[in-house]
Design a protein around this motif. Structure first.
Motif, PDB file in Angstrom:
ATOM      1  N   ASN A  99       0.845  -1.233   0.155  1.00  0.00           N
ATOM      2  CA  ASN A  99      -0.066   0.147  -0.163  1.00  0.00           C
ATOM      3  C   ASN A  99       0.706   1.206  -0.003  1.00  0.00           C
ATOM      4  OD1 ASN A  99      -2.121   1.666   0.131  1.00  0.00           O
ATOM      5  ND2 ASN A  99      -2.829   1.217   2.215  1.00  0.00           N
ATOM      6  N   GLN A 100       1.543   1.508  -1.232  1.00  0.00           N
ATOM      7  CA  GLN A 100       2.172   2.627  -1.248  1.00  0.00           C
ATOM      8  C   GLN A 100       1.406   4.079  -1.137  1.00  0.00           C
ATOM      9  OE1 GLN A 100       6.072   2.388  -3.553  1.00  0.00           O
ATOM     10  NE2 GLN A 100       4.603   1.545  -5.060  1.00  0.00           N
ATOM     11  N   ALA A 101       1.860   5.124  -0.887  1.00  0.00           N
ATOM     12  CA  ALA A 101       0.975   6.296  -0.705  1.00  0.00           C
ATOM     13  C   ALA A 101       0.369   6.639  -2.121  1.00  0.00           C
ATOM     14  CB  ALA A 101       1.992   7.382  -0.331  1.00  0.00           C
ATOM     15  N   GLY A 102      -1.088   6.749  -1.920  1.00  0.00           N
ATOM     16  CA  GLY A 102      -1.885   6.730  -2.833  1.00  0.00           C
ATOM     17  C   GLY A 102      -2.050   5.743  -4.109  1.00  0.00           C
ATOM     18  N   GLY A 103      -1.698   4.558  -3.641  1.00  0.00           N
ATOM     19  CA  GLY A 103      -1.723   3.297  -4.335  1.00  0.00           C
ATOM     20  C   GLY A 103      -1.028   3.460  -5.674  1.00  0.00           C
ATOM     21  N   ASN A 104       0.294   3.894  -5.473  1.00  0.00           N
ATOM     22  CA  ASN A 104       0.895   4.301  -6.722  1.00  0.00           C
ATOM     23  C   ASN A 104       1.658   2.749  -7.144  1.00  0.00           C
ATOM     24  OD1 ASN A 104       0.332   6.943  -6.933  1.00  0.00           O
ATOM     25  ND2 ASN A 104       2.164   7.481  -5.620  1.00  0.00           N
ATOM     26  N   VAL A 105       1.351   2.491  -8.364  1.00  0.00           N
ATOM     27  CA  VAL A 105       2.201   1.357  -9.003  1.00  0.00           C
ATOM     28  C   VAL A 105       2.737   1.729 -10.553  1.00  0.00           C
ATOM     29  CG1 VAL A 105       0.836  -0.260  -7.756  1.00  0.00           C
ATOM     30  CG2 VAL A 105       0.309   0.402 -10.342  1.00  0.00           C
ATOM     31  N   THR A 106       3.889   1.039 -10.926  1.00  0.00           N
ATOM     32  CA  THR A 106       4.250   1.260 -12.150  1.00  0.00           C
ATOM     33  C   THR A 106       4.232  -0.045 -13.015  1.00  0.00           C
ATOM     34  OG1 THR A 106       5.807   2.798 -11.506  1.00  0.00           O
ATOM     35  CG2 THR A 106       6.414   2.065 -13.615  1.00  0.00           C
ATOM     36  N   VAL A 107       3.598   0.021 -13.991  1.00  0.00           N
ATOM     37  CA  VAL A 107       3.427  -1.172 -15.106  1.00  0.00           C
ATOM     38  C   VAL A 107       4.566  -0.938 -16.020  1.00  0.00           C
ATOM     39  CG1 VAL A 107       1.982  -2.280 -16.820  1.00  0.00           C
ATOM     40  CG2 VAL A 107       0.992  -1.409 -14.693  1.00  0.00           C
ATOM     41  N   ILE A 108       5.291  -1.931 -16.018  1.00  0.00           N
ATOM     42  CA  ILE A 108       6.585  -1.984 -16.965  1.00  0.00           C
ATOM     43  C   ILE A 108       6.564  -3.142 -18.076  1.00  0.00           C
ATOM     44  CG2 ILE A 108       9.201  -2.202 -17.056  1.00  0.00           C
ATOM     45  CD1 ILE A 108       8.971  -1.342 -14.223  1.00  0.00           C
ATOM     46  N   VAL A 109       6.313  -2.601 -19.371  1.00  0.00           N
ATOM     47  CA  VAL A 109       6.136  -3.624 -20.228  1.00  0.00           C
ATOM     48  C   VAL A 109       7.381  -3.872 -21.088  1.00  0.00           C
ATOM     49  CG1 VAL A 109       4.854  -4.144 -22.444  1.00  0.00           C
ATOM     50  CG2 VAL A 109       3.585  -3.012 -20.744  1.00  0.00           C
ATOM     51  N   HIS A 110       7.603  -5.124 -21.230  1.00  0.00           N
ATOM     52  CA  HIS A 110       9.008  -5.571 -21.895  1.00  0.00           C
ATOM     53  C   HIS A 110       8.728  -5.892 -23.243  1.00  0.00           C
ATOM     54  CE1 HIS A 110      11.570  -6.405 -18.177  1.00  0.00           C
ATOM     55  NE2 HIS A 110      10.462  -5.527 -17.709  1.00  0.00           N
ATOM     56  N   LEU A 111       9.072  -5.231 -24.444  1.00  0.00           N
ATOM     57  CA  LEU A 111       8.847  -5.392 -25.622  1.00  0.00           C
ATOM     58  C   LEU A 111      10.054  -5.975 -26.482  1.00  0.00           C
ATOM     59  CD1 LEU A 111       7.263  -2.489 -25.011  1.00  0.00           C
ATOM     60  CD2 LEU A 111       6.114  -3.166 -26.898  1.00  0.00           C
ATOM     61  N   SER A 112       9.886  -6.849 -27.578  1.00  0.00           N
ATOM     62  CA  SER A 112      10.973  -7.147 -28.392  1.00  0.00           C
ATOM     63  C   SER A 112      11.456  -5.935 -29.339  1.00  0.00           C
ATOM     64  CB  SER A 112      10.499  -8.066 -29.325  1.00  0.00           C
ATOM     65  OG  SER A 112      10.137  -9.243 -28.768  1.00  0.00           O
TER      66      SER A 112
END
Length: 1011
Positions: free
Chosen positions: A895-908
């Motif tokens: 439960n980071q402040a503000g519900g912050n998450v980072t989505v990292i997409v790995h592409l060819s």
């Protein structure tokens, strides 16, 4: 996967065509009422060919005859046969390899070979037997075969092989040879022929229409030192060509011509550095045409001249069109006149010497005048006003593409040859408006240095070329040719028939290849298929020239350890197969499979050991020295592996057949050019007779660069007076335990114990002995029973105590935190572990289809598992969130402040091949939040490359593009991640959702637990 391959191979075995790759079979080794005997009971059907046939077809017919003998030990007769009504003087053909000439009908059913409109024999057979040839007549490189009745007077039946043109007939013959059991690599990789007592063909025969790509060729490049040194030893007396010293004479090239044709290729850019094809041996150019191989010159060599080598010898004045146009035009005129008698594709335009751009003062007007004058030269040489039927290409390579982007154009009949970025990523494909050009488009593709190993990558990129109609000419830069045998054949096979190799079928290429080359059982074929798949995956993660000791994390996710373990497993599997093979089969397997496995594993072990050596030196660990010894041993072993390759097939104390073929230096790169010698990675040593200041024992917990006791800058920010180390583990971590390395800090032996103040931690082993000869011990800490822990964080202390003779006990405490999380009841999906949700892209919870397009898995294409891309390919695009969608259900706990998450997409890695005006794009969304458009690749200057592409740590070197997108309001609980197509050709390998615990690594964290 193994079961799938076994089923596939079982099907192939039933068809009895297991020796050929990717074509319909018409060969069997058992007689039936629907077959024709090629060889039966040690008797071979005679082969008839017309004396007025193409010389290249006659050569292929002689190979066909020899191939039948290779398979069965029975040599059929090969006769120049003349129909009685044909003038007898046509029998005279001194170039024919036939055994004899005759007009007398054979006594047994023959095999009749010929080309429509060229062979008087086959034309007569078509007429007499009323054969319908409409399916191939006038079609480029097509053929049909079948049994016919009454083809000639006195002949009741025959098996006829009919080509629509010269190469159509040649390909039909080599296609049969491969089905019989002769690999295209029988000479170039020493693949033994599969022997049979009898050979039969089906009465209905085989056929093939025009290939998917008109011109399919290879380019020998950067051929010094390996290929050039090898050719000098094997094909010359050491002197080389008169003007250049090149060893690439007709003895070399005729071997190569045959190989290209056996692989269904038809085109060649010859060796370039220090060589000049047409003058190195006056037989080179006419023999290429004689065999049936179309010649061209590379992207930097206009008008069929090997520039700069030929210009340095025969040219006048500088290579500067602004001041020396007349002399340069004369030079080009001579090249065109020399090439006119032969089948050629002309490269037009102009680049600087040494594959460099022209001067900065070059402008579009000047280059357009260059091409206009080259057109006039062709008009003069061919005495034609209209030269649109003369094949011509304009290579849009590097800065030349920039000229095109800036508005330069060439005649519509000239093929636009689009290039990749030297790393296998095509820079541009034809747009819709460019696809109606009469000259069409093609692709110049690299598998050379830096190296792209993956046939699957080739399929993904070249399938786009097919869809975007860049199918007039494909040329593959193969470097020294070896060790890229398999990749080269796949490239040409894909150009021959792209419909065979869909994403679902491309994996079968290797299983069919392994069966053909090594005559393996179904089980062993599946094993070799897995070996090749992992070999190419491991090497494609990062090109070997760019690997170093810290490429793979030495501390996070056990990445380096797992990489080495995977390599060790691979080498063990390859070694087991190699040891099981016959003496005759081992050289081929060594070249094609085993050598790249053991050589690559050795390099990986050496570099990781060097990284570990330097890390341990910073941690004051005595094992530093053992690792230094290991690095030195592996460095020397690299040469031993090379020597093993060079001494293959050693005969009578002479150098082995492939001596010099692995001369290429490959260790110690410090800029783009090859090092002048192999150099060992830097290593450190610690004084073996002196104890570390902090004491006899060193404790290194998993996940840190630091070491305890004492001071280390990696313990805490200030680097001294740091607190005891701490380790965290949660119940959904994909790595279910944590380790502690107990090491020697010097020469003093000691015993140690590891104890905990709680009963729910198990330590294995809980005690041990450390000495200079055994300087390390890894202790594993695991949870005995998560159900006995409280929800949330559970704290414990682990104490390491060292006891050495004559010294006080040395004690190092470590804090251990076990975090117990509980997902929502009934949830199914991916669970956060240690602050991360990691998902392989293929493992979507759901996916949607829009306008017939759906995300489709590309098995094997990916650094860790596979990849997904929207299929079928097309020109359709969508707004954010509206296209075909992948959905991934996940639970987060942090439960980071503000519900912050980072989505990292790995592409060819890929470029904006649809142009920067329509760049690659996709959208990412969590739950009902607004979808966010992501454009992974920025725009580029004309002829340049986008930001982030370059450098030793750019996305092309890393073989991945990572695109982070931040979201807020993603509170603990169940959620759904949605990734939607916006533009075609996006290829996604992996998704990482960072909830606050992501650690640095090369491949990313292991996949999260799925419940």
């Amino acid at each position: 996967m193994a079961r799938a391959f076994a089923c596939l191979l079982g099907t192939l075995a039933l068809l009895r065509g297991i020796h050929a790759i990717g074509q319909d079979t018409c060969t069997t080794f058992k007689s039936s009422s629907n077959t024709f005997a090629v060889v039966n009971n040690k008797k071979a059907s005679p082969i008839l060919i017309s004396p007025d046939e193409w010389p290249g077809v006659q050569l292929a017919a002689a190979d066909f005859q020899a191939d039948i003998q290779r398979v069965t030990s029975v040599k059929p007769s090969l006769t120049n046969f003349t129909v009685a009504s044909t003038p007898t003087d046509s029998l005279a053909n001194s170039s024919s390899p036939a055994d004899a000439s005759s007009s007398k009908p054979p006594t047994s059913a023959p095999i009749i070979i010929g080309t429509l409109g060229k062979s008087s024999l086959i034309d007569q057979v078509v007429k007499s037997a009323k054969i319908d040839v409409s399916s191939i007549e006038g079609k480029w490189e097509s053929f049909i075969t079948r049994v016919v009745s009454n083809p000639l007077p006195g002949v009741a039946s025959a098996y006829v092989i009919i080509g629509a043109d010269k190469r159509g007939t040649i390909f039909a013959l080599y296609d049969h040879s491969e089905q019989f059991g002769v690999s295209p690599w029988y000479w170039w990789a020493d693949v033994p022929t599969t022997t049979q007592s009898n050979i039969f063909v089906t009465n209905s025969g085989c056929s093939h229409g025009s290939p998917s790509v008109k011109y399919r060729g290879i380019f020998l490049n950067d051929e010094q030192p390996a290929l050039q040194n090898w050719a000098a030893e094997k094909f010359t007396n050491g002197t080389g060509a008169q003007f250049t010293g090149s060893p690439f004479n007709h003895l070399f090239y005729t071997k190569l011509f045959e190989l290209i044709l056996r692989m269904k290729g038809n085109y060649l850019w010859p060796a370039i550095w220090g060589s000049a094809f047409a003058i190195d041996d006056p037989q080179n150019q006419p023999l290429a045409d004689y065999y049936g191989v179309v010649m061209g010159t590379s992207h930097q060599e206009p008008m069929m001249r090997s520039t700069p080598n030929e210009f340095n010898i025969f040219g006048k004045g500088p290579w500067d069109y602004t001041t020396n146009a007349d002399n340069i035009n004369e030079y080009w005129l001579e090249g065109a006149e020399r090439a006119r008698p032969f089948e050629s594709v002309y490269t037009i335009g102009m680049r600087g010497f040494g594959d460099l751009p022209l001067s900065e003062t070059t402008n579009i007007a000047l280059l357009q005048s260059v091409i206009a004058n080259q057109t006039e030269i062709l008009q003069k040489v061919y005495n034609e006003t209209d030269v649109s039927d003369i094949p011509q290409i304009w290579a849009l390579y590097k800065e030349v593409e920039g000229y095109y982007d800036d508005g330069m154009r060439v005649p519509d009949y000239v093929t636009l040859l689009w290039s990749d970025d030297n790393w296998g990523n095509i820079r541009r494909y034809p747009t819709l408006s460019e696809r109606n050009r009469t000259g069409g488009a093609g692709v110049y593709y690299h598998v050379g240095d830096p190296r792209d190993y993956k046939w699957i990558t080739i399929q993904q990129q070249m399938s786009l070329a097919i869809q975007r109609q860049a199918d007039r000419l494909w040329i593959l830069n193969v470097g020294d040719l070896k060790p890229y045998e398999r990749e080269t054949e796949f490239f040409l096979s894909y150009g021959w028939n792209s419909t065979r190799w869909t994403p679902a079928k491309v994996q079968t290429f290797v299983s069919q290849w392994a069966t053909r080359e090594f005559d393996l059982s179904q089980k062993d074929t599946a094993t070799v298929t897995g070996i090749i798949g992992n070999l190419t995956r491991f090497n494609a993660r990062r090109k070997p020239e760019l690997l170093n000791g810290t490429t793979y994390s030495l501390i996070n996710y056990r990445e380096a350890d797992n990489v080495l373990a995977d390599w060790a497993t691979l080498e063990a599997a390859s070694t087991a197969i190699y040891n099981s093979l016959s003496t005759a089969m081992k050289p081929a397997f060594f070249q094609l499979v085993h050598h790249p496995v053991i050589a690559s594993n050795n390099v990986a072990k050496m570099l990781v050991a060097a990284g570990q050596n330097n890390l341990r030196a910073s941690q004051a660990r005595l094992s530093t020295n053992q690792l230094a010894d290991t690095v030195e041993q592996l460095f020397e072993k690299d040469f031993d592996i090379e020597t093993q390759y060079h001494t293959l097939l050693n005969a009578k104390n002479l150098a082995g057949k492939w001596d010099h073929m692995m001369d290429q230096t490959h260790l110690g790169y410090f800029y783009w050019q090859q090092p002048m010698t192999n150099s060992m990675p830097l290593i450190s040593r610690v004084q073996s007779k002196k104890n570390a200041l902090a004491g006899v024992m060193r404790i290194v917990p998993e996940g840190t660069l630091g070491a305890w006791p004492g001071d280390n800058p990696n313990q805490c920010a200030q680097g001294y007076s740091c607190p005891p180390p701490s380790v965290t583990l949660d119940n959904f971590s994909p790595i279910a335990d944590r380790y502690f390395d107990v090491g020697a800090g010097g020469p003093t032996p000691f015993t140690f114990t590891a104890t905990s103040n709680v009963t729910w931690i198990k330590l294995t082993p809980a005690k041990g002995s450390i000495s200079p000869t055994s300087p390390e011990q890894r202790v594993i800490a695991s949870i005995t029973d998560w159900s006995k822990l409280s929800a949330g964080s559970n704290a414990a202390q682990i104490t390491f105590t060292a006891t050495a003779a004559g010294q006080a006990a040395l004690v190092v405490p470590v804090m251990f935190f076990a975090v117990k999380n509980t997902p929502p009841s009934g949830f199914k999906g991916f669970i956060e572990g240690t602050g991360v949700i990691s998902i392989e892209a293929a493992h979507a919870t759901r996916k949607t289809t829009v306008q017939g397009i759906s995300w489709t898995e590309l098995p094997g294409l990916g650094r860790t598992l596979s990849a997904v891309t929207p299929m079928p390919l097309g020109d359709v695009n969508f707004t954010a969130g509206a296209g075909p969608t992948l959905e991934y259900d996940f639970v987060n706990f942090n439960n980071q402040a503000g519900g912050n998450v980072t989505v990292i997409v790995h592409l060819s890695p890929s470029l904006n091949a649809n142009t920067d005006q329509q760049p690659l794009a996709y959208s990412v969304q969590i739950d009902s939040q607004a979808p966010v458009k992501v454009v992974p690749v920025g725009s580029e200057i004309p002829g340049g490359l986008p930001d982030g592409w370059d450098s030793n740590d750019g996305w092309v070197a890393n073989s991945i593009i990572t695109t982070p997108t931040s979201f807020s309001g993603v509170n603990p609980g169940a959620h759904t991640l949605k990734i939607s197509m916006m533009e075609p050709a996006v290829v996604i390998q992996k998704i990482v959702i960072d909830t606050g615990g992501l650690q640095p690594s090369y491949l990313g964290p292991p996949e999260s637990i799925l419940i």
